[in-house]
Design an enzyme around this catalytic site. Structure first.
Site, mmCIF file in Angstrom:
data_model
loop_
_atom_site.group_PDB
_atom_site.id
_atom_site.type_symbol
_atom_site.label_atom_id
_atom_site.label_comp_id
_atom_site.label_asym_id
_atom_site.label_seq_id
_atom_site.Cartn_x
_atom_site.Cartn_y
_atom_site.Cartn_z
ATOM 1 C CG HIS A 183 3.496 0.078 4.521
ATOM 2 N ND1 HIS A 183 2.604 -0.668 5.318
ATOM 3 C CD2 HIS A 183 4.718 -0.755 4.504
ATOM 4 C CE1 HIS A 183 3.414 -1.827 5.289
ATOM 5 N NE2 HIS A 183 4.279 -1.996 5.076
ATOM 6 C CG ASN B 138 -0.029 -0.106 2.606
ATOM 7 O OD1 ASN B 138 1.015 -0.109 2.527
ATOM 8 N ND2 ASN B 138 -0.755 0.312 3.527
ATOM 9 C CD GLU C 192 -0.104 0.851 7.397
ATOM 10 O OE1 GLU C 192 0.171 0.979 6.452
ATOM 11 O OE2 GLU C 192 -0.667 -0.263 7.782
HETATM 12 C C1 GLP Z 1 6.655 -4.596 6.247
HETATM 13 C C2 GLP Z 1 7.282 -3.861 7.066
HETATM 14 C C3 GLP Z 1 8.231 -3.171 6.212
HETATM 15 C C4 GLP Z 1 8.956 -3.786 5.129
HETATM 16 C C5 GLP Z 1 7.400 -3.892 4.103
HETATM 17 C C6 GLP Z 1 7.816 -4.726 2.993
HETATM 18 O O1 GLP Z 1 4.941 -4.391 6.759
HETATM 19 N N1 GLP Z 1 6.657 -3.001 8.182
HETATM 20 O O2 GLP Z 1 9.457 -2.687 7.019
HETATM 21 O O3 GLP Z 1 9.663 -3.167 4.676
HETATM 22 O O4 GLP Z 1 6.291 -3.893 5.077
HETATM 23 O O5 GLP Z 1 7.646 -6.155 3.487
HETATM 24 P P1 GLP Z 1 7.974 -7.253 2.447
HETATM 25 O O6 GLP Z 1 9.680 -7.193 2.238
HETATM 26 O O7 GLP Z 1 7.616 -8.580 3.378
HETATM 27 O O8 GLP Z 1 7.135 -7.400 1.342
#
Ligand code: GLP
Length: 258
Positions: free
Chosen positions: A153, A151, A158
């Site tokens: 973030h 999304n 968020e």
């Molecule tokens: C998560 C974490 C982030 C991370 C991002 C991507 O929710 N809060 O720190 O970098 O979202 O996650 P992923 O690498 O598992 O796609």
């Protein structure tokens, strides 16, 4: 259309991306060895994107001499972006456990040098404030690693979010709890509803930012980010457009819709 302020580093495969990123991290750590406690700390991220990066880094550091590895343990200083609130100490799904498993244990780093926000604090707002102060006391982050949420973030900032917020307690969105449900038996409702995250302000204060985006699931959000001309609260990662030293590391799958 690709916006110009993010320096795009495109790779056909995530394996070659990781290899090159590990080169950059190794160089930063070599720098840390020479400048010691004067250097700014690393800013680290968790998530699936980081797993092969950290595995590659550990492998690379195993090629260092024993004495350099020992010196590195003494000067290592890193602050993670975020942590869930309310998981038990040593819960394997916590980001503390993630960091211990991927870097702490293999590199024998102490928890005082591999910092993660305190998700078990009785007062999470105070814990967030203290964490922010600790980062500031170290002069801010040097090299900041970032993943990208589906999304938009970064950390757990968020949407919608502005650029001024420092480390704070955040309520996780439905979308994020879905994204991260796999660690919680596939059940989004089991994902903690709150977290502590460094804010966009601390991220933008980093000396260098490396945003890492891999895999087809990130293609829609990456295409949206790359089409933006200016930051918008609806896409937290777009605040990175205001930073002068951001490298965007992306593989062909993540760029497939850009
Ligand atoms: C998560 C974490 C982030 C991370 C991002 C991507 O929710 N809060 O720190 O970098 O979202 O996650 P992923 O690498 O598992 O796609």
């Amino acid at each position: 259309m690709i916006c110009s302020s993010l320096q795009l580093r495109r790779f056909d495969a995530s394996t070659s991306l990781c290899e090159s990123l590990v080169d950059v991290l190794e160089q930063e750590l070599r720098q840390l060895l020479t400048s010691g406690s004067m250097a700014r700390p690393l800013g680290l991220a968790t998530g699936r994107t980081m797993e092969p990066v950290y595995a590659g880094l550990v492998k690379r550091l195993q090629t260092w001499s024993g004495s350099d590895r020992q010196r590195l343990r003494k000067v290592w200083s890193s602050f993670n972006l975020d942590e869930y609130i309310g998981l038990e100490v040593r819960d394997p799904r916590s980001y503390q456990a993630f960091m211990d498993a991927w870097l702490g244990e293999p590199l024998q780093l102490s928890s005082s040098s591999l910092r993660v926000p305190d998700g078990q604090a009785t007062d999470p707002d105070v814990a967030a404030l203290n964490y922010s102060r600790e980062v500031a006391a170290r002069g801010g982050i040097g090299l900041q690693l970032l993943g990208l949420g589906a999304n938009g973030h970064v950390g757990f900032n968020e949407p919608p979010c502005g650029p001024e917020q420092r480390c704070h307690v955040v309520t996780l969105s439905e979308a994020t709890r879905h994204q991260n449900a796999s660690m919680f038996g596939g059940n989004p409702a089991a994902v903690p509803h709150q977290a502590i995250t460094l804010g966009v302000a601390e991220i933008l204060a980093a000396r260098d930012i490396h945003l890492v985006v891999t895999g087809r699931s990130k293609a829609p959000i990456l295409a949206r980010l790359l089409a933006m001309q200016r930051p918008e609260p609806s896409l937290p990662a777009s605040w990175l457009l205001e930073h002068e030293r951001v490298q965007l590391w992306a593989d062909a799958e993540a760029l497939s819709l850009a």
